[in-house]
Design a protein around this motif. Structure first.
Motif, short mmCIF file in Angstrom:
data_model
loop_
_atom_site.label_atom_id
_atom_site.label_comp_id
_atom_site.label_asym_id
_atom_site.label_seq_id
_atom_site.Cartn_x
_atom_site.Cartn_y
_atom_site.Cartn_z
N ALA A 211 81.89 47.17 50.91
CA ALA A 211 81.73 48.48 49.97
C ALA A 211 82.96 49.34 50.06
O ALA A 211 83.49 49.67 49.08
N GLU A 212 83.48 49.40 51.48
CA GLU A 212 84.88 50.35 51.29
C GLU A 212 86.00 49.56 50.46
O GLU A 212 86.87 50.20 49.93
N SER A 233 78.32 53.18 46.06
CA SER A 233 77.62 53.93 46.94
C SER A 233 75.96 53.59 47.63
O SER A 233 75.90 53.75 48.63
N LEU A 234 75.35 52.80 46.69
CA LEU A 234 74.26 51.98 47.08
C LEU A 234 74.51 50.92 47.88
O LEU A 234 73.70 50.97 49.02
N LEU A 235 75.51 50.26 47.79
CA LEU A 235 75.95 49.46 48.81
C LEU A 235 76.24 49.86 50.17
O LEU A 235 76.13 49.19 51.40
N VAL A 236 77.09 50.94 50.12
CA VAL A 236 77.43 51.60 51.40
C VAL A 236 76.02 52.03 52.02
O VAL A 236 75.98 51.98 53.49
N GLY A 237 75.02 52.58 51.34
CA GLY A 237 73.81 53.04 52.00
C GLY A 237 73.16 51.86 52.50
O GLY A 237 72.56 52.00 53.66
N LEU A 238 73.25 50.53 52.05
CA LEU A 238 72.61 49.61 52.56
C LEU A 238 73.13 49.08 53.79
O LEU A 238 72.52 48.77 54.95
N GLY A 239 74.70 49.20 53.97
CA GLY A 239 75.26 48.87 55.08
C GLY A 239 75.00 50.05 56.39
O GLY A 239 74.82 49.62 57.34
N VAL A 240 74.89 51.13 55.84
CA VAL A 240 74.64 52.14 56.97
C VAL A 240 73.15 51.93 57.24
O VAL A 240 72.86 52.05 58.61
#
Length: 337
Positions: A211-212, A233-240
């Motif tokens: 995502a980054e 940002s949704l992909l970041v949410g999944l990773g977190v």
């Protein structure tokens, strides 16, 4: 942190944090505001590990991984709603309301806690210190790689300085990612129960790194929120969701009940150190851009650094010993699942 597992520490931390919030709200100058923030930090340092210890002590062994992940999801929900609600409060009544709002919330927490919380016992055998050290290293590495706070700072500054968003617009734009974390945290905990912590943590860190890199590759000076920013940002949410809450569960796996507070404290301490270093690095990289193109260039550097550190987190997590995910309480989890 022996006292952090006690009910008295729970309310001591709550009282200290509330006092710090009140001091910030009435501060007449920056020096007193900084002092109030320091008092808040002391209260939070007692609250966070103690809250996890109380929650674990009140949970059945077979549900602890999911419970800890849900605890992390609630934290993510606070991150999701904080920027937007804070912006509304500031626009409505001024910056002091960002601290005054804590007072009624603390009162409700105190009244509810008196009715439902139980005293936590301390004592008993010493924990596996080698396992704690190993987990703390993984936590520190992940905190340095992910930097929840650094991502928030860097993205908010990008949205306001490059895309020209208002503070409220930037807060709302940031909200979907943490909402994903809140929605998926408990499920990721159950997944870790079935397959172990290591594969979930490694996958989550790699998703976050991807995502980054997507930010660095596809975001430019032209605002494209729905087409570009929102999906990333949704992909970041999944990773977190696959990393932070699950890591909180891993940090206390295998510890006896009386040391839940200590394990949670190590986790939180490493995370906070990582966030402080991460924010400092972000500020140093962003500096003072001279143009929109320069600001974009600097932001891309931030995203690339975050991707590299998230990848490092995946590498460190891959060395986590399987035994840590197979501590005494966790085979029960696997059988129940």
């Amino acid at each position: 942190m022996r006292a952090s597992g006690r009910l008295t520490s729970r309310f001591g931390g709550l009282a200290i944090f509330t006092a710090g919030s009140a001091l910030c709200a009435v501060a007449p100058d920056p020096s007193l505001l900084i002092a109030g923030r320091a008092v808040q930090a002391v209260g939070a340092a007692a609250l966070l590990p103690a809250s996890l210890a109380l929650l674990l002590g009140a949970s059945r062994p077979q549900s602890r991984a999911a419970v800890v992940s849900m605890w992390g999801g609630v934290s993510a929900l606070a991150v999701a709603t904080g920027p937007s609600l804070g912006s509304v409060l500031i626009d409505w009544g001024g910056w002091r309301w960002a601290f005054l709002v804590n007072l009624p919330v603390a009162l409700v927490a105190w009244l509810a806690g008196r009715r439902v919380l139980q005293e936590s016992a301390v004592g008993g055998p010493q924990p596996d210190l080698i396992g704690v050290v190993t987990i703390s290293l993984a936590v520190a590495a992940l905190a340095l790689g992910i930097t929840f706070f650094a991502t928030l700072l860097g993205n908010i500054l990008f949205l306001t300085s490059v895309w020209g968003y208002s503070t409220l617009q930037a807060g709302l734009a940031f909200t979907p990612g943490p909402l994903v974390v809140a929605a998926l945290s408990a499920r990721m905990g159950r997944l870790a129960t079935r397959i172990g912590f290591r594969p979930v943590l490694v996958t989550g860190a790699l998703v976050l790194a991807t995502a980054e890199l997507a930010y660095a590759t596809f975001v430019d000076t032209t605002p494209r929120y729905l087409a570009v920013w929102l999906p990333i940002s949704l992909l970041v949410g999944l990773g977190v969701a696959m990393s932070f809450p699950v890591l909180s569960a891993a940090a206390v796996a295998g510890l006896p009940q009386q040391h839940f507070g200590m394990g949670g404290a190590i986790n939180q301490t490493a995370r906070q150190i990582g966030s402080v270093i991460g924010v400092a690095v972000v500020v140093a990289i962003l500096g003072q851009p001279t143009s929109l193109d320069d600001a974009l260039h600097r932001s891309k550097h931030v995203w690339v650094v975050c991707a590299v550190m998230a990848t490092l987190s995946a590498v460190v997590s891959s060395f986590q010993r399987p035994a840590l995910a197979e501590a005494p309480a966790l085979p029960v989890l696997a059988e129940a699942a």
